[in-house]
Design an enzyme around this catalytic site. Structure first.
Site, PDB file in Angstrom:
ATOM      1  N   GLU A 305      31.913   6.377  67.262  1.00 55.33           N
ATOM      2  CA  GLU A 305      32.176   5.118  67.949  1.00 55.33           C
ATOM      3  C   GLU A 305      31.596   5.072  69.365  1.00 55.33           C
ATOM      4  O   GLU A 305      32.323   4.909  70.334  1.00 55.33           O
ATOM      5  CB  GLU A 305      33.694   4.870  67.991  1.00 55.33           C
ATOM      6  CG  GLU A 305      34.282   4.741  66.603  1.00 55.33           C
ATOM      7  CD  GLU A 305      35.792   4.480  66.601  1.00 55.33           C
ATOM      8  OE1 GLU A 305      36.220   3.646  65.789  1.00 55.33           O
ATOM      9  OE2 GLU A 305      36.523   5.099  67.389  1.00 55.33           O
ATOM     10  N   TRP A 371      35.066  10.383  58.091  1.00 55.90           N
ATOM     11  CA  TRP A 371      36.300   9.583  58.287  1.00 55.90           C
ATOM     12  C   TRP A 371      36.134   8.145  57.842  1.00 55.90           C
ATOM     13  O   TRP A 371      37.093   7.491  57.472  1.00 55.90           O
ATOM     14  CB  TRP A 371      36.753   9.653  59.749  1.00 55.90           C
ATOM     15  CG  TRP A 371      35.934   8.867  60.746  1.00 55.90           C
ATOM     16  CD1 TRP A 371      34.782   9.279  61.346  1.00 55.90           C
ATOM     17  CD2 TRP A 371      36.221   7.559  61.263  1.00 55.90           C
ATOM     18  NE1 TRP A 371      34.323   8.307  62.201  1.00 55.90           N
ATOM     19  CE2 TRP A 371      35.188   7.234  62.172  1.00 55.90           C
ATOM     20  CE3 TRP A 371      37.238   6.637  61.044  1.00 55.90           C
ATOM     21  CZ2 TRP A 371      35.140   6.017  62.860  1.00 55.90           C
ATOM     22  CZ3 TRP A 371      37.198   5.420  61.728  1.00 55.90           C
ATOM     23  CH2 TRP A 371      36.146   5.132  62.629  1.00 55.90           C
ATOM     24  N   TRP A 446      46.432  10.338  64.761  1.00 55.98           N
ATOM     25  CA  TRP A 446      46.035   9.639  65.989  1.00 55.98           C
ATOM     26  C   TRP A 446      47.307   9.077  66.627  1.00 55.98           C
ATOM     27  O   TRP A 446      48.224   8.655  65.912  1.00 55.98           O
ATOM     28  CB  TRP A 446      45.037   8.521  65.660  1.00 55.98           C
ATOM     29  CG  TRP A 446      43.809   9.050  65.000  1.00 55.98           C
ATOM     30  CD1 TRP A 446      43.506   8.988  63.674  1.00 55.98           C
ATOM     31  CD2 TRP A 446      42.727   9.760  65.618  1.00 55.98           C
ATOM     32  NE1 TRP A 446      42.298   9.612  63.430  1.00 55.98           N
ATOM     33  CE2 TRP A 446      41.807  10.094  64.599  1.00 55.98           C
ATOM     34  CE3 TRP A 446      42.449  10.162  66.930  1.00 55.98           C
ATOM     35  CZ2 TRP A 446      40.626  10.798  64.861  1.00 55.98           C
ATOM     36  CZ3 TRP A 446      41.277  10.856  67.185  1.00 55.98           C
ATOM     37  CH2 TRP A 446      40.382  11.167  66.167  1.00 55.98           C
ATOM     38  N   THR A 447      47.339   9.060  67.947  1.00 54.97           N
ATOM     39  CA  THR A 447      48.645   8.822  68.578  1.00 54.97           C
ATOM     40  C   THR A 447      48.715   7.590  69.480  1.00 54.97           C
ATOM     41  O   THR A 447      49.580   7.520  70.347  1.00 54.97           O
ATOM     42  CB  THR A 447      49.075  10.060  69.391  1.00 54.97           C
ATOM     43  OG1 THR A 447      48.090  10.295  70.405  1.00 54.97           O
ATOM     44  CG2 THR A 447      49.223  11.286  68.526  1.00 54.97           C
TER      45      THR A 447
HETATM   46  C1  ACM Z   1      37.677   8.160  64.427  1.00 54.83           C
HETATM   47  O1  ACM Z   1      38.682   7.757  63.850  1.00 54.83           O
HETATM   48  N1  ACM Z   1      37.042   7.401  65.298  1.00 54.83           N
HETATM   49  C2  ACM Z   1      37.142   9.471  64.163  1.00 54.83           C
END
Ligand code: ACM
Length: 546
Positions: A305, A371, A446-447
């Protein structure tokens, strides 16, 4: 009863083995760490000293057996003693973890809760993992996880025979890794002014500073604690995107030169690293310190990203593209990542990156974490690269667990316990020969919307227990069988103090009526994966560059 499900379990008679004050642990010196771990967990709860001793009737005996492979073990429990034969120390550790599961759930407490008999059912367990990368990512950048909680998670991973902790140490919203010589990375980069309250779509903020970081000695301690439990910590330093916290600390790393603050918004920041020599040198320095602290083979440099808007407008990025004869900004990113790949490789390490590193060309020897679906893994494996799969539609454990409206901060599509359990790490497109490139899989926590260890427990468990079966147990596991074993496993989680999600849904105090999420339908996330897959195909065919 065992979780993850072992390769073979045979009941061997009816009479149990009993741990007593006379029980000793016999182990060769190579297994001292494992022996010490087992004594360390059992002494406080049983009050039994389990001292080192000779292999004799009534003992728990560890031995190394040449015929068993890496991480494999054979556990035999008879009334007259326990024998754990293992291919190596890791195998012995997993045998010890299984022995702990054969004891009552109270064996998972930290102290005694009264007198009891410590019986172990007579069994023979033959076991080995399906995959060697059995990973879990914890994002300590979006919300900092205090060290004691991180150590607790290492214990939880190890109890599930998981062996990789991918530590997402830096992002737009926070830098959590002390770097000598660059104090502002933590003075400035380790905290933000406020955080979004729920999904960024609602435009609400909490007005409360958030921060924290690990010192280098904290991280050494974490690495060592993990190593004693056969967990490798894979550090991640994001570049060139997801770097706004670093740019806030040192504006010269960015493209604009203007002061920025550590991001207070979730999502993908347009503020990415510039491609100057000084920035390369800065990050090589950071990675040298990373390598000094994290001895494992892999270092993750992110690579996901990275919006190219600033590079398109940056004279110095455009000059770099011209000087190097690159086609475009994607190739510039590839060149940039390659600089760090070379740096790591020259020091005996390997680069791990998200599947965007395929765009513009993969660095030699790089391992890809797929991912955006699993097509990235297919492409990279076919090109001879190692891969791990962690598709966001199945293994992003920050996504909601059911379609109930009271799931806390519901985001993404539903990823149920059954969805996780039925995930297959090897993409079906791969041939058997190509599939050897699939090192394993990873569940990612992820948080953005997980702001406390309690919330982390709720999102992680029991889905991480299901994930453990995906990467450890033989393929083709049956969900109902898992669910039946989970009923025996939940009391272990409870004894450990894990605030897992019950099958009946969240407890009132696990809901967050004060914070709105952004639930999506499965079809939407699948369409996103399909679009990305088409994009990867197009990039690889060169169509985008007529
Ligand atoms: C990601 O979820 N950007 C690795």
């Amino acid at each position: 009863m065992l979780l993850p499900r072992p390769v073979h379990l045979t009941r061997d008679g009816t009479e149990p083995f009993t741990l007593t004050a006379a029980t000793v642990i016999a182990a060769p010196p190579e297994l001292a760490r494992v022996e010490g771990w087992l004594r360390g967990v059992l002494f406080p709860v049983t009050g039994l000293p389990l001292p080192p001793g000779e292999a004799r009737p009534g003992a728990i005996e560890f031995t190394l057996a040449a015929g068993l492979g890496h991480e494999a073990y054979r556990l035999t429990v008879r009334p007259g003693g326990v024998r754990i034969e293992a291919g190596d120390a890791a195998g012995a550790f997993y045998g010890a973890q299984t022995l702990r599961q054969l004891l009552p759930p109270a064996a998972f407490r930290s102290g005694a809760v009264g007198e009891r008999d410590w019986l172990v059912a007579p069994v023979i367990v033959e076991d080995r993992p399906r995959f060697r990368w059995r990973g879990c990512l914890i994002d300590v950048a979006r919300h900092f996880l205090p060290k004691p909680d991180l150590l607790r998670y290492i214990d939880l991973l190890a109890a599930h025979k998981l062996n990789v902790l991918h530590l997402h140490l830096t992002d737009d919203q926070g830098w959590r890794f002390e770097v000598k010589g660059y104090p502002k990375l933590t003075e400035v980069g380790a905290w933000r002014r406020e955080s979004p309250l729920g999904s960024r779509r609602h435009g609400l903020f909490d007005g409360r500073p958030h921060g924290g970081f690990y010192t280098q000695d904290d991280l050494r301690e974490i690495v060592s604690y993990a190593a004693d439990r056969f967990v490798t910590v894979v550090p991640e330093i994001e570049l060139p995107g997801h770097s706004q916290a670093a740019i806030a600390a040192y504006p010269e790393l960015g493209n604009l030169g203007d002061p920025l603050e550590v991001a207070t918004q979730w999502g993908v920041s347009p503020n990415v690293l510039n491609v100057e020599d000084a920035t390369l040198a800065f990050y090589r320095d950071v990675l040298d310190q990373v390598m000094e602290i994290f001895p494992g083979e892999y270092v993750c440099v992110g690579g996901d990203e990275c919006p190219k808007t600033q590079w398109r407008e940056s004279p110095s990025a455009q000059r770099r593209i011209r000087e190097l004869g690159l086609r475009d900004e994607d190739e510039l990113q590839s060149w940039f990542v390659r600089q760090f790949s070379d740096h790591l490789t020259a020091r005996g390490r390997r680069l791990l990156g998200w599947d965007e590193i395929i765009e513009g060309g993969l660095p030699p020897g790089a391992t890809v974490a797929s991912w955006r679906g699993t097509y990235g893994a297919v492409v990279a494996a076919r090109a001879g690269h190692d891969v791990i799969t962690c598709p966001f539609t199945e293994l992003y454990l920050d996504f909601r667990q059911s379609d109930r409206p009271d799931e806390p901060v519901p985001i993404g599509s539903v990823i149920s316990l059954r969805d996780v359990h039925s995930f297959e790490p090897v993409p079906p497109e791969l041939t058997e020969a190509e599939a050897v490139r699939v090192l394993g899989a990873q569940a990612n926590l992820w948080t953005e919307h997980i702001d406390s260890p309690r919330a982390l427990d709720y999102m992680a468990f029991p889905r991480l227990s299901a994930f453990a079966e995906v990467v450890w147990s033989p393929a083709g596991g049956d969900f109902d069988d898992f669910r039946a074993r989970l009923r025996h496993h939940e009391p272990r989680l409870a004894a450990l103090g894990v605030e897992y999600r019950k099958e009946t849904g969240p407890e009132p105090w696990q809901t967050r009526p004060d914070v709105k999420g952004w639930p999506r339908e499965r079809a939407e996330t699948e369409a996103e994966v399909a679009a990305w897959t088409r994009g990867i195909r197009r990039d690889l065919s060169g169509e985008r560059h007529p």
